[in-house]
Write a protein that holds these residues in place. Structure first.
Motif, mmCIF file in Angstrom:
data_model
loop_
_atom_site.group_PDB
_atom_site.id
_atom_site.type_symbol
_atom_site.label_atom_id
_atom_site.label_comp_id
_atom_site.label_asym_id
_atom_site.label_seq_id
_atom_site.Cartn_x
_atom_site.Cartn_y
_atom_site.Cartn_z
ATOM 1 N N LYS A 48 19.095 56.017 -29.845
ATOM 2 C CA LYS A 48 17.799 55.804 -30.512
ATOM 3 C C LYS A 48 17.526 54.330 -30.763
ATOM 4 C CE LYS A 48 16.349 58.404 -33.958
ATOM 5 N NZ LYS A 48 16.322 59.335 -35.102
ATOM 6 N N ASN A 49 18.589 53.590 -31.058
ATOM 7 C CA ASN A 49 18.407 52.171 -31.363
ATOM 8 C C ASN A 49 18.507 51.279 -30.132
ATOM 9 O OD1 ASN A 49 18.105 52.829 -34.062
ATOM 10 N ND2 ASN A 49 20.319 52.800 -34.413
ATOM 11 N N ALA A 50 18.676 51.886 -28.985
ATOM 12 C CA ALA A 50 18.835 51.084 -27.765
ATOM 13 C C ALA A 50 17.577 50.253 -27.501
ATOM 14 C CB ALA A 50 19.094 52.002 -26.574
ATOM 15 N N SER A 51 17.772 48.962 -27.218
ATOM 16 C CA SER A 51 16.595 48.162 -26.887
ATOM 17 C C SER A 51 16.132 48.511 -25.471
ATOM 18 C CB SER A 51 16.894 46.672 -27.027
ATOM 19 O OG SER A 51 18.124 46.368 -26.437
ATOM 20 N N ARG A 52 17.067 48.911 -24.652
ATOM 21 C CA ARG A 52 16.710 49.390 -23.311
ATOM 22 C C ARG A 52 17.907 50.116 -22.713
ATOM 23 N NH1 ARG A 52 17.545 44.087 -19.382
ATOM 24 N NH2 ARG A 52 19.493 43.538 -20.397
ATOM 25 N N ILE A 53 17.629 50.847 -21.674
ATOM 26 C CA ILE A 53 18.687 51.531 -20.931
ATOM 27 C C ILE A 53 18.774 50.869 -19.562
ATOM 28 C CG2 ILE A 53 19.293 53.705 -19.786
ATOM 29 C CD1 ILE A 53 18.035 55.187 -22.186
ATOM 30 N N ILE A 54 19.995 50.545 -19.161
ATOM 31 C CA ILE A 54 20.186 50.003 -17.812
ATOM 32 C C ILE A 54 21.018 51.015 -17.031
ATOM 33 C CG2 ILE A 54 21.070 48.064 -16.441
ATOM 34 C CD1 ILE A 54 21.096 46.419 -19.080
ATOM 35 N N ILE A 55 20.509 51.428 -15.899
ATOM 36 C CA ILE A 55 21.257 52.394 -15.087
ATOM 37 C C ILE A 55 21.890 51.644 -13.909
ATOM 38 C CG2 ILE A 55 21.116 54.497 -13.690
ATOM 39 C CD1 ILE A 55 18.752 55.397 -15.417
ATOM 40 N N VAL A 56 23.193 51.820 -13.731
ATOM 41 C CA VAL A 56 23.878 51.175 -12.597
ATOM 42 C C VAL A 56 24.512 52.257 -11.716
ATOM 43 C CG1 VAL A 56 24.328 48.951 -13.727
ATOM 44 C CG2 VAL A 56 25.992 50.785 -13.979
ATOM 45 N N SER A 57 24.327 52.113 -10.423
ATOM 46 C CA SER A 57 24.877 53.092 -9.492
ATOM 47 C C SER A 57 24.653 52.621 -8.063
ATOM 48 C CB SER A 57 24.230 54.472 -9.721
ATOM 49 O OG SER A 57 22.834 54.354 -9.932
ATOM 50 N N CYS A 58 25.073 53.418 -7.105
ATOM 51 C CA CYS A 58 24.940 53.066 -5.683
ATOM 52 C C CYS A 58 24.421 54.277 -4.906
ATOM 53 C CB CYS A 58 26.301 52.711 -5.077
ATOM 54 S SG CYS A 58 27.175 51.391 -5.931
ATOM 55 N N GLY A 59 23.785 54.005 -3.788
ATOM 56 C CA GLY A 59 23.396 55.066 -2.841
ATOM 57 C C GLY A 59 22.550 56.153 -3.478
ATOM 58 N N THR A 60 22.950 57.374 -3.203
ATOM 59 C CA THR A 60 22.211 58.521 -3.727
ATOM 60 C C THR A 60 22.197 58.528 -5.256
ATOM 61 O OG1 THR A 60 22.470 59.891 -1.778
ATOM 62 C CG2 THR A 60 22.348 61.062 -3.857
ATOM 63 N N GLU A 73 11.197 56.847 -19.290
ATOM 64 C CA GLU A 73 10.077 56.053 -19.801
ATOM 65 C C GLU A 73 8.894 56.960 -20.148
ATOM 66 O OE1 GLU A 73 9.140 52.336 -17.957
ATOM 67 O OE2 GLU A 73 11.151 51.574 -18.346
ATOM 68 N N ALA A 74 8.621 57.939 -19.284
ATOM 69 C CA ALA A 74 7.475 58.821 -19.525
ATOM 70 C C ALA A 74 7.704 59.729 -20.738
ATOM 71 C CB ALA A 74 7.184 59.670 -18.290
ATOM 72 N N MET A 75 8.915 60.231 -20.862
ATOM 73 C CA MET A 75 9.155 61.220 -21.929
ATOM 74 C C MET A 75 9.610 60.585 -23.230
ATOM 75 S SD MET A 75 10.714 64.628 -20.210
ATOM 76 C CE MET A 75 11.714 64.253 -18.804
ATOM 77 N N ALA A 76 10.525 59.641 -23.152
ATOM 78 C CA ALA A 76 11.164 59.130 -24.377
ATOM 79 C C ALA A 76 10.660 57.754 -24.793
ATOM 80 C CB ALA A 76 12.681 59.100 -24.193
ATOM 81 N N GLY A 77 9.928 57.083 -23.917
ATOM 82 C CA GLY A 77 9.365 55.786 -24.272
ATOM 83 C C GLY A 77 10.392 54.675 -24.439
ATOM 84 N N ILE A 78 11.556 54.820 -23.831
ATOM 85 C CA ILE A 78 12.575 53.757 -23.897
ATOM 86 C C ILE A 78 12.518 52.973 -22.578
ATOM 87 C CG2 ILE A 78 15.058 53.245 -24.146
ATOM 88 C CD1 ILE A 78 15.360 56.052 -25.415
ATOM 89 N N PRO A 79 12.484 51.633 -22.645
ATOM 90 C CA PRO A 79 12.447 50.874 -21.388
ATOM 91 C C PRO A 79 13.729 51.085 -20.568
ATOM 92 C CG PRO A 79 12.127 49.431 -23.304
ATOM 93 C CD PRO A 79 12.484 50.780 -23.826
ATOM 94 N N VAL A 80 13.551 51.260 -19.282
ATOM 95 C CA VAL A 80 14.710 51.526 -18.407
ATOM 96 C C VAL A 80 14.694 50.562 -17.229
ATOM 97 C CG1 VAL A 80 15.883 53.246 -16.961
ATOM 98 C CG2 VAL A 80 14.645 53.995 -19.001
ATOM 99 N N THR A 98 22.895 45.751 -27.792
ATOM 100 C CA THR A 98 21.975 46.868 -28.072
ATOM 101 C C THR A 98 21.557 47.601 -26.794
ATOM 102 O OG1 THR A 98 20.198 45.251 -28.007
ATOM 103 C CG2 THR A 98 20.971 45.932 -30.195
ATOM 104 N N ASP A 99 22.073 47.169 -25.664
ATOM 105 C CA ASP A 99 21.751 47.857 -24.404
ATOM 106 C C ASP A 99 22.653 49.079 -24.239
ATOM 107 O OD1 ASP A 99 19.800 46.055 -23.588
ATOM 108 O OD2 ASP A 99 21.263 44.756 -22.591
#
Ligand code: M6R
Length: 366
Positions: A48-60, A73-80, A98-99
């Motif tokens: 809830k307190n996250a300033s943003r979410i960063i997703i890291v991954s490869c390929g699929t 972003e559409a549902m929870a309004g948290i920057p990703v 805070t990330d």
């Protein structure tokens, strides 16, 4: 073992309804229509307190991250932000305590993804993993995480793992939406009741296997393919293209449909089949005009559309109709068709479906 199937990939495509059920078990309560995601619940304040979410991954798994960016972003309004792990780890990214970093990996052993999360961890970020392999390095390195429970995935081409990654990310998006008071009860229940029957929609779409196989015959000589989608379907276009190139060695590109006129449209002629994801709500008229632009340049259009949407057929040479689900979940249904198409083209071309050349199931070196 492969059982009645010729290849692990096909078996794993067909295992998707069961994989979805396993992924939902103990998490989706169908009677009360609510979710219990323990790892999220226990860390809810951090999310809830996250300033943003960063997703890291490869390929699929990176494609799953891209879909999640749209959903969260559409549902929870948290920057990703979504990053290729291999770029993130070397580009001196700004990471704050805070990330929240989400690492997505089927194998849980991908070297770049592991290194990216280690880097983020060293900067104080909270690390959440979504892995298929229980006890894998990435799942152990994370502060918390969810397993996809897809079962062992043997085929190099990721299928059921991707589907269950998306299921986890959809549930996570809904939980974060609720936590942030961004979603009304009615919408939440609607989204969950659709999730509860998604396995049935996938079952239904698997019955199109013969139609897809027949269609595949027309493309065994193709050397290029374009995949187009808008919104939630844009990452699915990328995923469809990746699947085709990795197992059938046909050069394929995925694009957001509207980007076509910024360059790729120059490639369109009778030798450039285009797979268009027209299973959309808001962007439907726009995607129809994209299809017409392709047809006007003699490009062949294969479309995926919702059952009943007969108007799509006017702008396509072939339409594959999928059962109606909400737009977000229809990405998973449409993707099943793209898996089958890549599979059949690969088989017809005589390629090694389960172990395509130059590829390994888990990429443990950078
Ligand atoms: O095990 P991972 O999910 O971390 O693997 C990431 C990629 O290597 C993987 O998704 C690869 O792109 C697949 N062969 C795609 O089908």
């Amino acid at each position: 073992e492969k059982g009645d199937f010729d290849h692990f990939m096909l078996k794993e495509i067909y295992e998707q309804p069961a994989a979805i059920q396993n992924c939902l078990r103990g998490r989706l309560n169908v009677e009360d229509l609510n979710l219990d995601l323990r790892a999220v619940r226990e860390n809810l304040d951090t999310f809830k307190n996250a300033s943003r979410i960063i997703i890291v991954s490869c390929g699929t798994s990176w494609h799953a991250g891209l879909v999640a960016e749209y959903w969260i972003e559409a549902m929870a309004g948290i920057p990703v932000e979504v990053e290729y792990a291999s770029e993130f780890r070397y580009r001196q990214p700004v990471i704050k305590p805070t990330d929240v970093v989400i690492a997505i990996s089927q194998s849980g052993e991908t070297a770049d993804t592991l290194a990216a999360m280690e880097l983020a961890k060293s900067k104080g970020a909270f690390i959440f993993s979504i892995c298929n392999v229980v006890g894998s390095s990435i799942s152990r390195e994370a502060h918390a995480g969810m397993y996809t429970h897809a079962g062992p995935e043997i085929g190099v081409a990721s299928t059921k793992a991707f589907t269950t990654q998306l299921i986890c990310l959809y549930m996570l998006s809904l939980e974060l939406a609720r936590a942030n008071n961004e979603m009304e009860d009615f919408t939440y229940w609607n989204n969950l009741s659709e999730l509860a029957v998604l396995d049935k929609a996938i079952e239904q779409v698997l019955s199109l296997n013969d139609e897809v196989k027949e269609l595949a015959r027309d493309y065994t000589e193709s050397t290029n393919f374009m995949y187009l989608g808008r919104g939630y379907n844009f990452p699915i276009a990328l995923e469809g293209a990746l699947k085709l190139k990795e197992i059938s060695y046909i050069h394929a590109e995925g694009y957001p449909a509207a980007e076509m006129k910024h360059g790729p449209i120059a490639l369109i002629d009778e030798n450039m089949p285009c797979m268009v994801l027209a299973n959309c709500g808001a962007g439907r008229d726009k995607i129809i005009s994209n299809m017409q632009e392709i047809r006007a340049r003699k490009g062949e259009v294969i479309a995926i559309a919702f059952e009943g949407d007969t108007e799509i057929a006017e702008s396509a040479s072939h339409v594959l109709y999928i059962p109606k689900t909400n737009e977000m979940l229809s990405t998973i249904v449409a993707n099943t068709i793209l898996q089958l198409l890549a599979y059949h083209i690969s088989v017809l071309k005589g390629c090694d479906v389960d172990q395509p050349r130059n590829l390994a199931k888990s990429v443990t070196v950078e």
